[in-house]
Write a protein that holds these residues in place. Structure first.
Motif, mmCIF file in Angstrom:
data_model
loop_
_atom_site.group_PDB
_atom_site.id
_atom_site.type_symbol
_atom_site.label_atom_id
_atom_site.label_comp_id
_atom_site.label_asym_id
_atom_site.label_seq_id
_atom_site.Cartn_x
_atom_site.Cartn_y
_atom_site.Cartn_z
ATOM 1 N N TRP A 175 -0.802 4.137 -6.870
ATOM 2 C CA TRP A 175 -0.969 3.190 -7.979
ATOM 3 C C TRP A 175 -0.695 1.775 -7.486
ATOM 4 N N LYS A 176 -1.421 0.843 -8.080
ATOM 5 C CA LYS A 176 -1.240 -0.555 -7.717
ATOM 6 C C LYS A 176 -1.522 -1.430 -8.933
ATOM 7 N N LEU A 177 -1.223 -2.716 -8.808
ATOM 8 C CA LEU A 177 -1.540 -3.686 -9.857
ATOM 9 C C LEU A 177 -2.941 -4.227 -9.630
ATOM 10 N N ASP A 178 -3.714 -4.330 -10.729
ATOM 11 C CA ASP A 178 -5.035 -4.944 -10.603
ATOM 12 C C ASP A 178 -4.910 -6.457 -10.736
ATOM 13 N N GLU A 179 -6.029 -7.154 -10.767
ATOM 14 C CA GLU A 179 -5.992 -8.624 -10.799
ATOM 15 C C GLU A 179 -5.355 -9.162 -12.080
ATOM 16 N N GLN A 180 -5.362 -8.373 -13.157
ATOM 17 C CA GLN A 180 -4.736 -8.784 -14.417
ATOM 18 C C GLN A 180 -3.287 -8.323 -14.527
#
Length: 424
Positions: A345-350
């Motif tokens: 899991w990762k953070l998206d651009e938002q």
């Protein structure tokens, strides 16, 4: 009346709150929810290695055995165990009356070895020619040579059942190994035949160290270690599948000033035969072997010869079977980890949490090395309940707990803290 009204209102409000909680937090809720994530890392590049630690031993690259079949052919031995010899040195004097028959035996052996070598060259040529196109071929050559009236019988038996390219490669490697063994025997025999006939003797075919002298028995022989030293170890199937010729190796030993680098020189595809080296390895290896044949010889060549170490010295060998410049995450952050792939899991651009499929070619120091799915600058996140959240989901990260030092505070200035902390 007022009391009943109050109770009714309280019940209605409680039911409203309970219903909203259910709608918000039930498994079937479609309302987006945020997850508090206290474990996160920004991906930074690094160099990673997958290594296999092995016990190894200093061994000769080749062992040459010079012998005579007549137990009474030797008049005088000129060497002892541990002596250094050069190519062409006399190691024993032959009795003159028996020298002629011994030279004839060596000549017959040379003829037989040359026949074997010719047969193996033919097999190799056929295998290499058919390798690209053949799917199921077999090569079977059984040659027995009995030159002249000699009692020496030499046999070549090479059988190959080829069903795929890997089998061709294994067959070619085995044939090349047999060819190398024949060349080594030829060197011994031809060294004897090239000597001065006026002074018949056993001749050393190589520069090296005498390791054993058999002065009694039917066959008298001298065993000579070649000068070139290798490091020999052994591997079971799970390790054998990872080790390849050319893999980088680091050798350490207390008597070495520095770590010596080298590479894997050969990886045997057949179970190791009993030897003093394997016996020594088994005494140090703590891994239990259920299958007694699950042991394969690995030989390593160092970039510089370990002259400070004698034959048989025990060394520590670190074999690097994988290396990459990449990013990595902790192993327990990965879900469905199997066959070099996993879910992370990762953070998206938002700034929302999303699932990503990652390629994990190997592990290093309890971290999964990521080849695809995460890049430098990405923020990887983890929470034990993260798989329960429907993506993309809101993420709440903890505030940084690291406070600036007094010098950093003074350097940055209080006006900048006010500006960036409250105004912008």
């Amino acid at each position: 009346m007022n009391k009943r009204m109050g109770i009714t209102i309280a019940i209605i409000v409680s039911a409203f709150i309970a219903l909203n909680i259910h709608l918000l937090y039930s498994n079937k809720s479609t309302v987006p929810k945020s997850l508090y994530v206290h474990q996160y890392e920004r991906m930074t590049p690094g160099h990673f290695e997958e290594t296999i630690q092995k016990e190894g031993f200093v061994t000769p690259e080749e062992i040459y055995t010079v012998y005579v079949g007549d137990g009474e052919a030797i008049e005088t031995w000129l060497i002892e165990e541990g002596d250094q010899v050069q190519v062409g040195d006399e190691i024993a004097i032959l009795q003159t009356e028996r020298a002629e028959s011994q030279l004839a035996a060596w000549s017959a052996e040379e003829e037989g070895l040359l026949e074997q070598r010719s047969s193996l060259h033919s097999i190799l040529s056929a295998l290499e020619a058919d390798r690209a196109s053949a799917q199921n071929n077999s090569a079977n050559v059984n040659t027995t040579e009995t030159p002249g009236d000699s009692d020496i019988e030499l046999t070549v038996d090479v059988q190959v059942d080829v069903s795929q390219d890997g089998s061709f490669a294994q067959a070619i490697a085995e044939a090349e190994r047999e060819l190398s063994e024949i060349d080594r025997k030829l060197a011994i025999v031809q060294a004897q035949l090239d000597q001065n006939p006026s002074r018949p003797a056993l001749i050393s075919p190589v520069d090296g160290t005498v390791s054993n002298v058999s002065k009694n028995g039917v066959t008298l022989a001298a065993e000579i270690y070649s000068e070139m030293k290798l490091i020999t170890t052994y591997a079971q199937l799970d390790e054998w599948q990872k080790i390849e010729v050319g893999d980088l190796v680091r050798i350490q030993e207390n008597n070495l000033d520095t770590v010596i680098e080298g590479e894997v020189h050969s990886v045997s595809a057949v179970p190791a035969t009993d030897s003093r080296w394997q016996e020594a390895y088994d005494s140090l290896d703590r891994n239990e072997r259920k299958n007694p044949l699950d042991i394969y010889e690995i030989r390593m060549k160092t970039s510089e010869q370990p002259h400070a170490l004698p034959f048989g010295a025990n060394v520590s060998a670190l074999i690097i079977v994988n290396e990459a410049d990449a990013v990595s995450v902790k192993i327990h952050w990965l879900e469905s980890y199997s066959k070099n792939s996993a879910i992370g899991w990762k953070l998206d651009e938002q700034g929302r949490g999303i699932k990503t499929k990652v390629a994990v070619p190997f592990e290093s120091n309890s971290r999964g090395v990521i080849a695809e799915g995460l890049q430098v600058g990405d923020v990887a996140i983890y929470n034990q309940k993260i798989a329960d959240y429907k993506e993309p989901f809101g993420v709440i990260l903890p505030l940084p707990l690291e406070l600036p030092s007094k010098n950093e505070w003074r350097t940055f200035g209080w006006k900048n803290y006010v500006k960036y902390g409250f105004l912008e």
